[in-house]
Design an enzyme around this catalytic site. Structure first.
Site, PDB file in Angstrom:
ATOM      1  N   ASN A  42       0.886  -1.047  -0.148  1.00  0.00           N
ATOM      2  CA  ASN A  42      -0.006   0.122  -0.086  1.00  0.00           C
ATOM      3  C   ASN A  42       0.923   1.259   0.105  1.00  0.00           C
ATOM      4  O   ASN A  42       2.014   1.345   0.741  1.00  0.00           O
ATOM      5  CB  ASN A  42      -0.903   0.124   1.220  1.00  0.00           C
ATOM      6  CG  ASN A  42      -0.337  -0.105   2.458  1.00  0.00           C
ATOM      7  OD1 ASN A  42       0.500  -1.003   2.824  1.00  0.00           O
ATOM      8  ND2 ASN A  42      -0.982   0.606   3.549  1.00  0.00           N
ATOM      9  N   GLU A  44       0.301   5.232   0.780  1.00  0.00           N
ATOM     10  CA  GLU A  44      -1.095   6.051   1.034  1.00  0.00           C
ATOM     11  C   GLU A  44      -0.367   7.804   0.535  1.00  0.00           C
ATOM     12  O   GLU A  44       0.895   7.911   0.103  1.00  0.00           O
ATOM     13  CB  GLU A  44      -0.638   6.245   2.476  1.00  0.00           C
ATOM     14  CG  GLU A  44      -1.290   4.970   3.108  1.00  0.00           C
ATOM     15  CD  GLU A  44      -1.333   5.062   4.646  1.00  0.00           C
ATOM     16  OE1 GLU A  44      -2.315   4.241   5.199  1.00  0.00           O
ATOM     17  OE2 GLU A  44      -1.188   5.976   5.184  1.00  0.00           O
ATOM     18  N   CYS A  53      -3.912   0.542  -2.479  1.00  0.00           N
ATOM     19  CA  CYS A  53      -4.049  -0.298  -1.767  1.00  0.00           C
ATOM     20  C   CYS A  53      -2.845  -1.725  -2.419  1.00  0.00           C
ATOM     21  O   CYS A  53      -2.651  -1.450  -3.698  1.00  0.00           O
ATOM     22  CB  CYS A  53      -5.383  -1.321  -1.800  1.00  0.00           C
ATOM     23  SG  CYS A  53      -6.424  -0.333  -0.951  1.00  0.00           S
ATOM     24  N   GLU A  55      -3.030  -4.675  -3.106  1.00  0.00           N
ATOM     25  CA  GLU A  55      -3.643  -5.461  -4.454  1.00  0.00           C
ATOM     26  C   GLU A  55      -3.838  -4.603  -5.703  1.00  0.00           C
ATOM     27  O   GLU A  55      -3.419  -5.258  -6.613  1.00  0.00           O
ATOM     28  CB  GLU A  55      -4.971  -6.039  -3.866  1.00  0.00           C
ATOM     29  CG  GLU A  55      -5.153  -6.729  -2.509  1.00  0.00           C
ATOM     30  CD  GLU A  55      -5.310  -6.250  -1.408  1.00  0.00           C
ATOM     31  OE1 GLU A  55      -6.124  -6.309  -0.525  1.00  0.00           O
ATOM     32  OE2 GLU A  55      -4.753  -4.808  -1.439  1.00  0.00           O
ATOM     33  N   CYS A  87     -10.298  -5.212   0.210  1.00  0.00           N
ATOM     34  CA  CYS A  87     -11.305  -4.092   0.460  1.00  0.00           C
ATOM     35  C   CYS A  87     -12.098  -4.263  -0.976  1.00  0.00           C
ATOM     36  O   CYS A  87     -11.940  -5.007  -1.810  1.00  0.00           O
ATOM     37  CB  CYS A  87     -10.986  -2.837   0.550  1.00  0.00           C
ATOM     38  SG  CYS A  87     -10.018  -2.076  -1.241  1.00  0.00           S
ATOM     39  N   CYS A  90     -10.331  -3.297  -4.257  1.00  0.00           N
ATOM     40  CA  CYS A  90      -9.554  -4.211  -4.743  1.00  0.00           C
ATOM     41  C   CYS A  90     -10.151  -5.728  -5.133  1.00  0.00           C
ATOM     42  O   CYS A  90      -9.541  -6.417  -5.848  1.00  0.00           O
ATOM     43  CB  CYS A  90      -8.458  -4.742  -3.461  1.00  0.00           C
ATOM     44  SG  CYS A  90      -7.387  -3.230  -3.205  1.00  0.00           S
TER      45      CYS A  90
END
Length: 134
Positions: A42, A44, A53, A55, A87, A90
């Site tokens: 990930n 940010e 993310c 994935e 999530c 993803c």
């Protein structure tokens, strides 16, 4: 590559996380039928909605490398006490990649002490994908 190796690759990817806001490093590893493994972590951003993310990063790397079929398994790991799942975004991104090869990959949701195994179709039933546009 064994499932244990895939999990180790996801954990290694999490070490490269840029997560100063959530302090929740996530790693993902994708395994393809031809033996290719692609990892992501990930990333940010101070503008929270621009975060990526693990994935999604792994899928983007795979696509950029021309790896587009035969997705067999995905391992996702994070620092929490419980196994984590991809999530919703993803799940959708993974579904697009899996649809290119007609697969339903196993998803290894990894926690510190256990692994929960499921499939992408169980996490995203009745998914919207390329076939939905026909």
């Amino acid at each position: 590559m064994t499932d244990e190796d895939l999990i180790a690759a996801a954990r290694d990817a999490a070490k490269q996380s840029y997560s100063p806001y959530s302090v929740f490093p996530v790693g993902a590893a994708l395994r393809f039928a031809d033996g290719t493994v692609v990892t992501g972590t990930n990333i940010e951003n101070a503008s929270y909605g621009l975060a990526l993310c693990a994935e999604t990063v792994a899928v983007a790397k795979a696509m950029d490398a021309g790896v587009r079929g035969g997705l067999e398994a995905v391992a996702v790991t994070g620092p929490g006490a419980e196994p984590i799942t991809p999530c919703g975004r993803c799940r959708q991104v993974l579904n697009e990649l899996a649809a290119l090869g007609g697969t339903d990959p196993e998803i290894l949701c990894v926690g510190p002490d256990d692994v929960r195994r499921t499939t992408l179709s169980a996490l995203l039933p009745d998914a919207f994908g390329p076939a939905s546009l026909d």
